[in-house]
Design an enzyme around this catalytic site. Structure first.
Site, PDB file in Angstrom:
ATOM      1  N   LYS A  62       3.521  -0.395   8.700  1.00 19.97           N
ATOM      2  CA  LYS A  62       3.656   0.893   7.588  1.00 19.97           C
ATOM      3  C   LYS A  62       4.808   2.199   8.310  1.00 19.97           C
ATOM      4  O   LYS A  62       5.085   2.450   9.068  1.00 19.97           O
ATOM      5  CB  LYS A  62       2.091   1.217   8.865  1.00 19.97           C
ATOM      6  CG  LYS A  62       1.765   2.505   8.739  1.00 19.97           C
ATOM      7  CD  LYS A  62       0.372   2.836   9.641  1.00 19.97           C
ATOM      8  CE  LYS A  62      -0.510   4.469   8.336  1.00 19.97           C
ATOM      9  NZ  LYS A  62      -1.630   4.073   9.296  1.00 19.97           N
ATOM     10  N   GLY A 101       0.117   5.874   0.572  1.00 23.25           N
ATOM     11  CA  GLY A 101      -0.883   6.654   0.151  1.00 23.25           C
ATOM     12  C   GLY A 101       0.605   7.956   0.930  1.00 23.25           C
ATOM     13  O   GLY A 101       1.440   8.062   0.366  1.00 23.25           O
ATOM     14  N   GLY A 121       0.474  -1.275   0.071  1.00 22.26           N
ATOM     15  CA  GLY A 121      -0.406   0.208   0.088  1.00 22.26           C
ATOM     16  C   GLY A 121       0.476   1.701  -0.253  1.00 22.26           C
ATOM     17  O   GLY A 121       1.551   1.380   0.302  1.00 22.26           O
ATOM     18  N   GLY A 135       3.648   8.281   3.403  1.00 27.29           N
ATOM     19  CA  GLY A 135       4.309   6.703   3.196  1.00 27.29           C
ATOM     20  C   GLY A 135       4.337   5.263   2.288  1.00 27.29           C
ATOM     21  O   GLY A 135       2.784   5.124   1.464  1.00 27.29           O
ATOM     22  N   VAL A 136       4.201   4.476   2.607  1.00 30.86           N
ATOM     23  CA  VAL A 136       4.154   2.546   2.035  1.00 30.86           C
ATOM     24  C   VAL A 136       3.926   2.281   3.136  1.00 30.86           C
ATOM     25  O   VAL A 136       4.392   2.148   4.263  1.00 30.86           O
ATOM     26  CB  VAL A 136       4.874   2.720   1.373  1.00 30.86           C
ATOM     27  CG1 VAL A 136       5.084   3.606   0.914  1.00 30.86           C
ATOM     28  CG2 VAL A 136       6.431   2.325   2.077  1.00 30.86           C
ATOM     29  N   VAL A 137       3.098   1.000   2.911  1.00 29.16           N
ATOM     30  CA  VAL A 137       3.028  -0.470   3.605  1.00 29.16           C
ATOM     31  C   VAL A 137       3.745  -1.316   3.300  1.00 29.16           C
ATOM     32  O   VAL A 137       3.431  -1.610   2.166  1.00 29.16           O
ATOM     33  CB  VAL A 137       1.411  -0.027   3.895  1.00 29.16           C
ATOM     34  CG1 VAL A 137       1.715  -1.331   5.176  1.00 29.16           C
ATOM     35  CG2 VAL A 137       1.032   0.946   4.518  1.00 29.16           C
ATOM     36  N   ASP A 190     -12.958   8.049  10.226  1.00 28.67           N
ATOM     37  CA  ASP A 190     -12.425   8.032   9.175  1.00 28.67           C
ATOM     38  C   ASP A 190     -12.807   6.634   8.532  1.00 28.67           C
ATOM     39  O   ASP A 190     -12.044   5.762   7.884  1.00 28.67           O
ATOM     40  CB  ASP A 190     -11.014   8.504   9.269  1.00 28.67           C
ATOM     41  CG  ASP A 190     -10.497   8.925   7.495  1.00 28.67           C
ATOM     42  OD1 ASP A 190     -11.511   8.980   6.127  1.00 28.67           O
ATOM     43  OD2 ASP A 190      -9.619   8.865   7.143  1.00 28.67           O
TER      44      ASP A 190
END
Length: 351
Positions: free
Chosen positions: A97, A77, A75, A80-82, A188
C-alpha cells in the site's frame, strides 16, 4: 517632461532583500518529522526509512522496495495505490500500500495510527502486517494479501445467511479487539474496509482514521458519511462525541448491504447520490431492514439491534457475540472456503 514639472530624482530600485521579512517554509512545521537524511521520524514512537521501520519499543521490520517484484495493481484511492507484489526473500505474496505523503498533520497522525495498530495487532480478525518503509515522498505498508479483495467484491455471488453470520462474527470480534486492546474506535467500518482471502477468512483493514477513546467518547467527523451513525452526523456540529456504538451502526449498514448487494440509502428508492440527502435519511428516516423471505428472524433481529437509532439501545460487542444468530452458526459448519473461492472464480476482474 512637461513644462513646470520638477526634475525627477534618481529612480529608486525595489528592495528585494529578505532580511527582516518572516519567510514561511511549509517544511518548517514538519522538520522534526521529515528528516533531511530521508527518514520519517515520529518522535518517540517510530522511524520509517528506506530499509524499513523501527518502533520505539525495539521492534524492527527490515523490508525495502528492492525486495519486491510487482505483479499488478489491485486498488487505488485518494492518496495512492495498492499493488500485489512478490517478496523475494520470503517468497510471500503481499499487498503493498502506497501513501503519497502530504505536509498535513492529520495525514501524518493517520499514518502513525495505522502503523501502531498494524504492528501491535495480533488477531485473526485484523489483516497481518509485514513491515513498512519510506522513500522520498511515499510511505509504503506491506500487508497480508487477501486474494478475494474486499466484501464489496463479493456482492455478485450473494451472501447466504450462514456466511453472513460468520462475516458478522469476524467483524464484531475485530472491532472488539480494537476496543479492548487499544481503546480505539475504527470510525470507517464499511464493506471496502473488510477483506476476504481464499480460505474465507474475514479481516478488518484501514485504521488510519481510527480514534482514541477518551472516557469512552471519540470526536471529529472523519470516515465515510454514508456509513456514519445518526449521532456521528449530528455531533459534527457539536462537542457531544460518540462511542463505539457508532461502529455497530456501520456494521449493521454493511450487513444490510451484503444481503441486497447494494447500499440501502436513499430511502424509498429515490434516485439521488446527494450525500446531504442521504445523511438526512440516516438521521430522520427509519433504519433499513433485511428481506424477511431470505433471512431468518434471528438474523433480522441481530441486524435491527445494530441499527437502533438511539445508540444507547444498541448492544455492546460482547452482547452481539452472544446473540443467538451468531452462536448458532459458530456451532454449525459453514463453507466459507467454498463461498470465497466461488466468488474468486466468478469475479469480473479475475483473469
Amino acid at each position: 517632461m512637461l513644462p513646470g514639472q520638477p526634475t525627477p530624482g534618481p529612480k529608486k530600485r525595489p528592495n528585494f532583500s529578505l532580511r527582516g521579512i518572516q519567510q514561511h517554509n511549509p517544511f518548517e512545521s514538519f522538520s522534526k518529522v521529515v528528516d533531511l537524511s530521508g527518514k520519517l521520524n515520529f518522535e518517540g514512537k517510530a522511524v520509517l526509512h528506506s530499509q524499513g521501520v523501527d518502533f520505539n519499543a525495539g521492534r524492527k521490520y527490515n523490508i525495502k522496495m528492492g525486495d519486491f517484484d510487482s505483479r499488478c495493481e489491485i486498488g487505488r484511492g485518494q492518496f495512492g495505490v495498492v499493488s500485489k507484489v512478490f517478496h523475494r526473500p520470503t517468497k510471500v505474496i503481499m499487498a503493498l500500500k502506497e501513501i503519497r505523503l502530504q505536509l498535513d498533520e492529520l495525514q501524518l497522525n493517520q499514518i502513525l495510527m495505522e502503523l501502531n495498530v498494524l504492528h501491535e495487532a495480533s488477531s485473526p480478525y485484523i489483516v497481518d502486517f509485514y513491515g513498512a518503509f519510506f522513500i522520498e515522498s511515499c510511505v509504503y505498508y506491506c500487508m497480508e494479501y487477501m486474494e478475494c479483495g474486499s466484501l464489496d467484491n463479493m456482492f455478485h455471488v450473494g451472501c447466504p445467511e450462514d456466511v453472513l453470520a460468520r462475516i458478522a462474527y469476524s467483524m464484531v470480534s475485530g472491532l472488539k479487539f480494537l476496543k479492548d486492546k487499544f481503546n480505539i474506535i475504527h470510525r470507517d467500518v464499511k464493506p471496502t474496509n473488510v477483506l476476504v482471502n481464499s480460505s474465507g477468512e474475514i479481516k478488518l483493514c484501514d485504521f488510519g482514521v481510527s480514534g482514541k477513546l477518551n472516557a469512552s467518547l471519540a470526536k471529529t467527523r472523519v470516515g465515510c458519511e454514508n456509513y456514519m451513525a445518526p449521532e456521528r452526523i449530528k455531533s459534527g456540529a457539536s462537542d457531544q462525541g460518540y462511542t463505539v456504538q457508532s461502529d455497530i451502526w456501520s456494521l449493521g449498514i454493511s450487513l444490510v448491504e451484503m444481503t441486497t448487494g447494494k447500499y440501502p440509502y436513499p430511502l424509498n428508492g429515490r434516485p439521488t447520490t446527494s450525500v446531504f440527502l442521504i445523511m438526512q435519511d440516516i438521521i430522520n428516516g427509519p433504519a433499513p431492514s433485511v428481506d424477511t423471505e431470505n433471512y431468518s428472524e434471528e438474523c433480522r433481529d441481530f441486524i435491527s439491534r445494530c441499527l437502533e437509532k438511539d445508540p444507547n439501545d444498541r448492544p455492546s460487542y460482547a452482547q452481539l457475540l452472544e446473540h443467538p444468530y451468531l452462536v448458532r452458526y459458530q456451532n454449525t459448519h459453514v463453507d466459507m472456503t467454498g463461498w470465497a473461492q466461488n466468488a474468486l472464480r466468478s469475479s469480473p476482474s479475475s483473469s
